[in-house]
Design a protein around this motif. Structure first.
Motif, short mmCIF file in Angstrom:
data_model
loop_
_atom_site.label_atom_id
_atom_site.label_comp_id
_atom_site.label_asym_id
_atom_site.label_seq_id
_atom_site.Cartn_x
_atom_site.Cartn_y
_atom_site.Cartn_z
N ILE A 142 39.38 40.57 38.61
CA ILE A 142 38.48 39.93 39.57
C ILE A 142 39.01 40.09 40.98
O ILE A 142 38.27 40.40 41.92
CB ILE A 142 38.29 38.44 39.21
CG1 ILE A 142 37.48 38.33 37.91
CG2 ILE A 142 37.62 37.67 40.35
CD1 ILE A 142 37.46 36.94 37.31
N ALA A 143 40.33 39.90 41.16
CA ALA A 143 40.94 40.06 42.48
C ALA A 143 40.77 41.50 42.99
O ALA A 143 40.63 41.73 44.19
CB ALA A 143 42.41 39.68 42.44
N ASN A 144 40.78 42.46 42.07
CA ASN A 144 40.59 43.86 42.45
C ASN A 144 39.13 44.17 42.79
O ASN A 144 38.85 45.03 43.63
CB ASN A 144 41.04 44.78 41.32
CG ASN A 144 42.54 44.76 41.11
OD1 ASN A 144 43.30 44.38 41.98
ND2 ASN A 144 42.96 45.16 39.91
N ALA A 145 38.20 43.48 42.13
CA ALA A 145 36.79 43.82 42.26
C ALA A 145 36.07 43.08 43.39
O ALA A 145 35.24 43.66 44.09
CB ALA A 145 36.06 43.55 40.94
N VAL A 146 36.37 41.80 43.55
CA VAL A 146 35.67 40.98 44.54
C VAL A 146 36.38 41.10 45.88
O VAL A 146 37.60 40.92 45.97
CB VAL A 146 35.61 39.51 44.10
CG1 VAL A 146 34.95 38.65 45.19
CG2 VAL A 146 34.85 39.38 42.78
N ASP A 147 35.63 41.40 46.92
CA ASP A 147 36.23 41.61 48.24
C ASP A 147 35.90 40.50 49.23
O ASP A 147 36.78 39.98 49.91
CB ASP A 147 35.76 42.95 48.82
CG ASP A 147 36.19 44.12 47.96
OD1 ASP A 147 37.41 44.36 47.86
OD2 ASP A 147 35.32 44.78 47.37
N LEU A 148 34.63 40.14 49.34
CA LEU A 148 34.20 39.16 50.34
C LEU A 148 33.40 38.06 49.66
O LEU A 148 32.55 38.33 48.81
CB LEU A 148 33.33 39.84 51.41
CG LEU A 148 33.02 39.02 52.66
CD1 LEU A 148 34.28 38.82 53.50
CD2 LEU A 148 31.93 39.69 53.50
N VAL A 149 33.68 36.81 50.05
CA VAL A 149 32.97 35.65 49.49
C VAL A 149 32.35 34.88 50.64
O VAL A 149 33.03 34.52 51.60
CB VAL A 149 33.91 34.73 48.69
CG1 VAL A 149 33.10 33.66 47.97
CG2 VAL A 149 34.75 35.53 47.69
N ILE A 150 31.05 34.65 50.53
CA ILE A 150 30.30 33.91 51.56
C ILE A 150 29.80 32.61 50.95
O ILE A 150 29.16 32.64 49.89
CB ILE A 150 29.10 34.74 52.07
CG1 ILE A 150 29.56 36.12 52.54
CG2 ILE A 150 28.38 34.00 53.18
CD1 ILE A 150 28.41 37.09 52.78
#
Length: 323
Positions: A274-282
């Protein structure tokens, strides 16, 4: 149902909606109209605070709900006190009566017709310039974005703005959009919409979509094990995706995504993936009474450290996220 009967029901529906609601349905800025059990009608408009618009008598409301039920060949009774339907104009309707509520209530959600740009979010002070720049950077660099928040927070409207930016920045991309209720809009020349049904789950829909050559995968509302398919896609060459889910902060959004991934892939630790795949969280909080929508958090998910997700909040940094 004969065409004559259907037309009669539609005319009856228009009468029962009343001038106030009928006018609101024609307003392209209106996103939601709902009636509470105290008889008060409220209207949400994109980019504005919700407003009290008037009243509806219980008899009129229950007649309206029964007419909607008839349009979808259903009935509403105390034993079956809820009706869900799509109105002739494409609006999503849900209504209920006693014993669920003390008086008839309903909510009408309109499909988005006006797509706002990211610039308009800055102009209306819904987000700041640095947050806007981070989202644009994510789009251009094909980073994966989570848009999280509560019901009515504005997640879908913001996702449409991100899709507009994707269409502007990378018109060559093939975009597949997966939903269970059609709400997202995309102006990219190469796009395809996929709709989950009672017989085709979102997870099955996504698995099938992976074989249809998508460049970007967009998911309107992740609620369960389908998150595992999204994660696998994002980690195997399908970058630049966007998905929405319900959560009360950016950090909670990532943890909620993790919970959903683990539903689909039980017994495995997917935090690093998940840390590798998700980049930006709004994150957009649920709007309080009288308040406009607001982008509260825009965070880069940097890495995993000692089992904990590490975030960098956009407002606190002056550099662009490293590619």
């Amino acid at each position: 149902m004969t065409m004559d009967r259907l037309n009669r029901l539609r005319r009856k529906l228009n009468t029962e909606l009343g001038i106030l609601i009928a006018t609101a349905l024609e307003d392209p800025k209106v996103s939601d109209i709902y009636l509470n059990d105290d008889g008060k009608i409220w209207i949400n408009r994109a980019g504005q605070a919700k407003e009290y618009a008037g009243d509806m008598e219980p008899d009129q409301a229950i007649s309206l709900i029964r007419t909607v039920a008839s349009l979808v060949h259903s009935t509403i009774t105390e034993d079956s006190p809820v009706v869900e339907a799509k109105l002739p104009g494409g609006e999503r309707f849900i209504g209920d009566i006693s014993p669920i509520s003390t008086a008839p209530t309903f909510c009408i959600r309109k499909p988005a017709r006006v797509v706002f740009s990211l610039e308009s979010y800055v102009d209306q002070s819904i987000m700041n310039e640095r947050q806007c720049a981070a989202i644009r950077s994510a789009v251009l660099s094909r980073y994966n974005i989570l848009v999280v928040g509560g019901t009515g927070s504005g997640k879908t409207t913001l996702t449409n703005a991100i899709l507009k930016e994707i269409a502007r920045a990378t018109p060559e991309d093939r975009i597949l959009i997966f939903e269970d209720t059609p709400e997202l809009q995309c102006s990219s020349p190469d796009r395809s919409f996929k709709l989950a049904t009672e017989t085709v789950s979102m997870r099955a829909l996504l698995r099938n979509g992976m074989r249809q050559m998508p460049d970007r995968i967009i998911v309107g509302e992740v609620r369960g094990a389908e998150a595992s398919v999204v994660l696998q896609a994002w980690n195997t060459g399908h970058e630049g995706g966007v998905l929405t889910l319900h959560a009360n902060s950016a950090r909670e959004g990532v943890h909620k995504f993790q919970e959903y991934v683990e539903e689909g892939l039980p017994g495995t630790d997917k935090r690093q993936a998940i840390a590798n795949a998700v980049d930006l969280v709004i994150y957009m909080p649920k709007r309080k009474e009288g308040s406009p929508p607001q982008v509260k958090e825009v965070c880069w998910l940097q890495k995993l450290r000692e089992g904990e997700y590490q975030f960098e909040t956009v407002q606190e940094v002056s550099h662009v996220h490293a590619i």
